[in-house]
Design a protein around this motif. Structure first.
Motif, short mmCIF file in Angstrom:
data_model
loop_
_atom_site.label_atom_id
_atom_site.label_comp_id
_atom_site.label_asym_id
_atom_site.label_seq_id
_atom_site.Cartn_x
_atom_site.Cartn_y
_atom_site.Cartn_z
N GLY A 1 5.31 58.97 -90.58
CA GLY A 1 4.04 58.78 -90.84
C GLY A 1 3.14 60.20 -90.78
N ARG A 2 3.85 61.09 -90.08
CA ARG A 2 2.68 62.17 -89.74
C ARG A 2 3.73 63.44 -89.96
N VAL A 3 3.40 64.70 -90.03
CA VAL A 3 3.87 66.00 -89.93
C VAL A 3 2.74 67.04 -89.27
N THR A 4 3.16 67.55 -88.33
CA THR A 4 2.36 68.47 -87.54
C THR A 4 2.90 70.12 -87.42
N VAL A 5 1.95 70.68 -87.70
CA VAL A 5 2.41 72.23 -88.15
C VAL A 5 1.54 72.85 -87.03
N THR A 6 2.25 73.85 -86.16
CA THR A 6 1.46 74.77 -85.33
C THR A 6 1.65 76.28 -85.58
N VAL A 7 0.63 76.86 -85.32
CA VAL A 7 0.88 78.19 -85.78
C VAL A 7 -0.11 79.44 -84.94
N ASP A 8 0.39 80.62 -84.72
CA ASP A 8 -0.43 81.62 -84.47
C ASP A 8 -0.77 82.53 -85.52
N GLY A 9 -1.98 83.04 -85.11
CA GLY A 9 -2.53 83.85 -86.44
C GLY A 9 -3.54 85.05 -86.10
N SER A 10 -3.73 85.86 -86.80
CA SER A 10 -4.64 86.96 -86.71
C SER A 10 -5.56 87.22 -87.95
N LEU A 11 -6.65 87.87 -87.80
CA LEU A 11 -7.54 88.24 -88.71
C LEU A 11 -8.01 89.83 -88.81
N TRP A 12 -7.93 90.31 -89.78
CA TRP A 12 -8.33 91.89 -89.96
C TRP A 12 -9.44 92.18 -90.72
N LYS A 13 -10.18 92.87 -90.27
CA LYS A 13 -11.19 93.79 -91.20
C LYS A 13 -10.37 95.19 -91.58
#
Length: 674
Positions: A640-652
Motif C-alpha cells: 500500500g505504499r512506495v517511499t522514495v528518498t533522494v539527495d538534490g541540488s539547485l543551481w543559479k
C-alpha cells in the motif's frame, strides 16, 4: 539535537573575496552598487595563475550586477505602490533622498491575487464550493452562519458579535466595542447571503433593507468587516464608514461586492453597493480608541503580536509591528515576514525573553490553516504541502529572533534575512485542514559579525497539544555587501550537474506541463504550485545508480512569489526550491507506474525521516534560470505504499546554492490503509 554549523565560504562581510595569499594584487572590473558607476576593487588571487579566484571574482561581479538590478526594481515598485502617509521613498543608489511618494488612500491587497479556478477543498458559499485565491484576505475569525434574520442583526447592533457568529469572535485581551449600525438606526432587515470569497473574489453580501440607501450600504460593509473578524486586532475599536454617491430613501434588495480589504494601513473594507437603480461606493475602517496604543503587547491579556502587527511587519510600518526601535526599517529593504499567501504565522502568544537579550529565548506562536487555503487546492499531497511545513515553522522562528533585536546592534546598516539551513522531521501524519498549529520555538544563540549576524533555533509544531513536526535551523542577517559576495556551496568553484559530467548518459523526458494541462490528471501540482514543467530522467543514473532527475526552469521576474517574499527584497523562497525537487520526484513516481495499482493514491511526507537542507545563495528575479537535480537514493516498497528518498541540488547560472539530503516522498494507497 544536532548542532548546526556555518561552514563553507558563503558570505564575506568585508567585501573582499578570500583566496590563497600566494597571488595577490590583481584587479577585476565590476559594477558598483550605484547604478551607472564603476569602480575597481582589489580581489586577492584573481590572476591567470589562479583560475579558481577568477571564477569566484566573476561570480561576485555578476551577483553585484543582479543586486543593482533588483534594487532598481524595488524602487520602481515603491514608487508605484506608494507608502504610508508622509513616508519618504528609499534613498537613491547614491544614498541621496528621493522625493516623497504619493501614498494611495488605501492599499489594495486583494488586487495582488492569483485567481484559483479549480479543485481542492473549499468553503461552501450557499451551493457553491469556493477555494481562496492565493492573495485573498485571511479572516481573523470564521463563521458557518451566512444568513441572518432581523433578530440576529439587532444582536449585532448591540455589539454581541460572538453571539451571532460564534466563539471564535471572542479573543483574550480584546474588548469588543465594534457594532453594526453604530451611528444610526438599523435599516437592514435580512441578510440572505454572506460570501467570504464571493463577488469578484474578495467577498459579497446580499441583503434586504428598508430606509436610506446610504445607511444600508454602510451597514452591509460593516457587517462584512465584523464577519471577517477585523475588530479583533484592535481592542476597543469601532467602525467608521464613508459613502460616495447620492443616497435615497427606498426599500428592497442590495448586493455589496467587496473590492478590497486589508489590515494595512489599518483594517478596512472597500466595496460597491448595487441597488435597483443606483450604486454607492463605501469604505469601512476599524478605528482604535483615541490615544490607544496599537503596538506590540497593546492587549495586555492577549497576544504579544496579532495579525495586524504581522501584516505591518510584512509590508507596512515596522514601528507598529515591532515597536518604535524598528521605525527606521519602514519603507526600506529590511527583515520582513512574507506577505500574501506566503504569510504563514498569525499570532505571537508568549515571548520568554527581552529586547536586546540575544543568547536565548522561548516563545509560542500560532498559525490557522483553513481548509479553503489556496495551497490545499494546488498541491498533489493529500494534506499540507511540504513547503508550508517548512515556511510556517521557519517564519515562527525568525519572527521572534528578529524581535529580540539583532539588527539593532548595527544601526544604519541594511540587513536582509536569509535562511542558511536546517533539519526537520515529520513525527506523525495529521490532516491540518481547519486546524490551528501551535509553534513552540527557542532562540538558542546569536553571533554578531561585522555586516552580518547568525541565529540558531529549534522548533516543534503541535496540534491539540500533540507534536507532529520538529526541527532546527539557522538564519543570517546580511548586509548588501555580504549578499553581493556570495560564493555558493563550493567556494565559488563551478560544479556542474551530474548530467553535464556524464554527457554519454541516455535521457528521456517527462512532459509535466502537458500532463498538468489535462484537468483529469491525478496527483498533479497545479496553478500557483506549478513549479516544474519538464523533467529529464536517466534510468539507473545519478550518484547512487538508482536514477537521476534534472529540470531547468526560466525565472520570470513577474512570478507571483517575488511580490510575497519579501516586500522590497524579492527572492525565491528556499522552501519552494525544495518543493520543486519534490514535484520532480512525484512526477517520476507517477511516470514509473507506482500509482497504477493503487485504488486511491495520494502523496504525503513520510514520518520519522529526517531531512536536511543547506542554502548558500539566493535566486533573484534577474538570475535567469533555476536548475535542479535529484539523485534517487532508495525506493522502498511496502504493501500500500512506495517511499522514495533522494539527495538534490539547485543551481543559479554558474553557482550551486542549495543542497538537500534525505528528502523523502511517499505515495500511499488510502484504500489499503488499516
Amino acid at each position: 539535537m544536532t548542532a548546526l554549523e556555518f561552514d563553507g565560504i558563503a558570505f564575506d562581510p568585508t567585501g573582499v573575496v578570500r583566496a590563497e595569499p600566494a597571488a595577490m594584487g590583481a584587479e577585476v572590473e565590476r559594477p558598483h552598487a550605484a547604478a551607472g558607476r564603476e569602480s575597481r576593487v582589489d580581489v586577492p588571487g584573481a590572476s591567470a595563475a589562479n583560475p579558481l579566484a577568477e571564477i569566484r571574482a566573476g561570480v561576485v561581479a555578476a551577483h553585484r550586477a543582479a543586486l543593482s538590478a533588483q534594487s532598481a526594481m524595488q524602487w520602481a515598485l515603491w514608487r508605484r505602490v506608494g507608502s504610508r502617509a508622509g513616508q519618504p521613498e528609499p534613498p537613491d543608489a547614491n544614498g541621496e533622498p528621493r522625493p516623497a511618494a504619493t501614498p494611495p488612500a488605501l492599499l489594495n491587497h486583494g488586487s495582488e491575487r492569483v485567481e484559483m479556478a479549480g479543485a481542492g477543498t473549499g468553503t461552501t458559499n450557499g451551493s457553491r464550493r469556493v477555494t481562496a485565491h492565493e492573495g485573498a484576505f485571511k479572516p481573523l475569525a470564521r463563521s458557518g452562519r451566512t444568513r441572518l434574520d432581523r433578530a440576529a442583526l439587532e444582536t449585532l447592533a448591540r455589539g454581541e458579535v460572538a453571539e451571532v457568529f460564534g466563539a471564535s469572535y471572542r479573543r483574550a485581551g480584546v474588548d469588543s466595542a465594534a457594532r453594526l449600525a453604530g451611528h444610526g438606526a438599523l435599516v437592514l432587515t435580512e441578510i440572505t447571503a454572506i460570501e467570504l470569497y464571493g463577488g469578484a473574489g474578495n467577498g459579497r453580501v446580499v441583503a434586504r433593507f428598508d430606509g436610506d440607501t446610504g445607511a444600508a450600504a454602510t451597514q452591509a460593509a460593516e457587517l462584512f468587516a465584523l464577519f471577517t473578524g477585523m475588530p479583533l486586532c484592535l481592542s476597543g475599536s469601532t467602525l467608521s464608514t464613508g459613502v460616495v454617491g447620492t443616497p435615497v430613501v427606498a426599500s428592497g434588495a442590495l448586493e455589496l461586492v467587496v473590492e478590497a480589504l486589508d489590515l494595512v494601513p489599518r483594517p478596512f473594507v472597500r466595496a460597491r453597493a448595487e441597488f435597483r437603480d443606483a450604486a454607492l461606493e463605501v469604505t469601512t475602517m476599524v478605528i482604535e480608541a483615541a490615544g490607544a496604543d496599537v503596538g506590540p503587547g497593546a492587549a495586555v491579556r492577549g497576544p504579544l503580536l496579532n495579525e495586524f502587527h504581522l501584516a505591518h511587519l510584512a509590508r507596512g510600518d515596522q514601528g507598529i509591528a515591532m515597536g518604535p526601535e524598528f521605525e527606521a526599517y519602514t519603507g526600506v529593504r529590511a527583515t520582513r515576514l512574507p506577505t500574501g499567501g506566503l504569510l504563514l504565522v498569525d499570532r505571537v502568544l508568549t515571548f520568554d525573553g527581552a529586547r536586546g537579550q540575544l543568547d536565548s529565548a522561548s516563545y509560542t506562536t500560532e498559525y490557522d490553516s483553513p481548509a479553503d487555503s489556496w495551497y490545499y487546492a494546488d498541491t498533489a499531497n493529500e494534506s499540507m504541502p511540504h513547503f508550508v511545513y517548512m515556511e510556517t515553522s521557519l517564519q515562527a522562528a525568525l519572527l521572534m529572533g528578529y524581535y529580540a533585536g539583532p539588527t539593532l546592534t548595527q544601526p544604519g546598516t541594511t540587513l536582509s534575512l536569509r535562511n542558511l539551513g536546517g533539519t526537520a522531521t515529520v513525527l506523525r501524519q495529521v490532516d491540518l485542514r481547519d486546524r490551528t498549529i501551535v509553534q513552540s520555538s527557542r532562540l538558542l544563540s546569536t553571533t554578531i559579525l561585522p555586516g552580518s549576524s547568525l541565529q540558531t533555533f529549534d522548533y516543534t509544531l503541535s496540534v491539540d497539544g500533540a507534536p507532529f513536526y520538529r526541527g532546527e535551523t539557522m538564519f543570517g542577517y546580511f548586509s548588501d555587501e555580504a549578499l553581493a559576495n556570495q560564493t555558493g556551496l563550493d567556494a565559488g568553484r563551478f560544479v556542474p550537474t551530474w548530467l553535464a559530467r556524464h554527457p554519454e548518459a541516455r535521457t528521456r523526458v517527462i512532459d509535466v506541463a502537458a500532463r498538468r494541462a489535462d484537468p483529469a490528471a491525478r496527483l498533479c501540482a497545479r496553478r500557483t504550485l506549478a513549479l516544474v514543467d519538464r523533467v529529464e530522467v536517466v534510468d539507473g543514473g545519478g550518484e547512487h545508480g538508482a536514477g537521476y532527475l534534472r529540470s531547468l526552469r526560466e525565472i520570470d521576474p513577474s512570478d507571483w512569489f517575488f511580490a510575497r517574499h519579501f516586500h522590497l527584497d524579492p527572492v525565491i523562497p528556499g522552501s519552494l526550491g525544495v518543493e520543486s525537487v519534490i514535484h520532480a520526484v512525484q512526477e517520476w513516481m507517477i511516470d514509473a507506474g507506482f500509482a497504477s495499482d493503487m485504488g486511491d493514491p495520494a502523496f504525503r511526507i513520510p514520518a520519522d525521516t529526517a531531512f536536511g537542507w543547506r542554502y548558500r545563495g539566493q535566486f533573484l528575479p534577474t538570475d535567469g534560470t533555476v536548475e535542479l537535480e535529484a539523485h534517487i537514493k532508495s525506493v522502498r516498497r511496502e504493501p500500500g505504499r512506495v517511499t522514495v528518498t533522494v539527495d538534490g541540488s539547485l543551481w543559479k547560472p554558474g553557482l550551486r546554492i542549495y543542497e538537500l539530503a534525505d528528502l523523502a516522498i511517499e505515495l500511499v494507497d488510502r484504500k489499503a490503509r488499516p
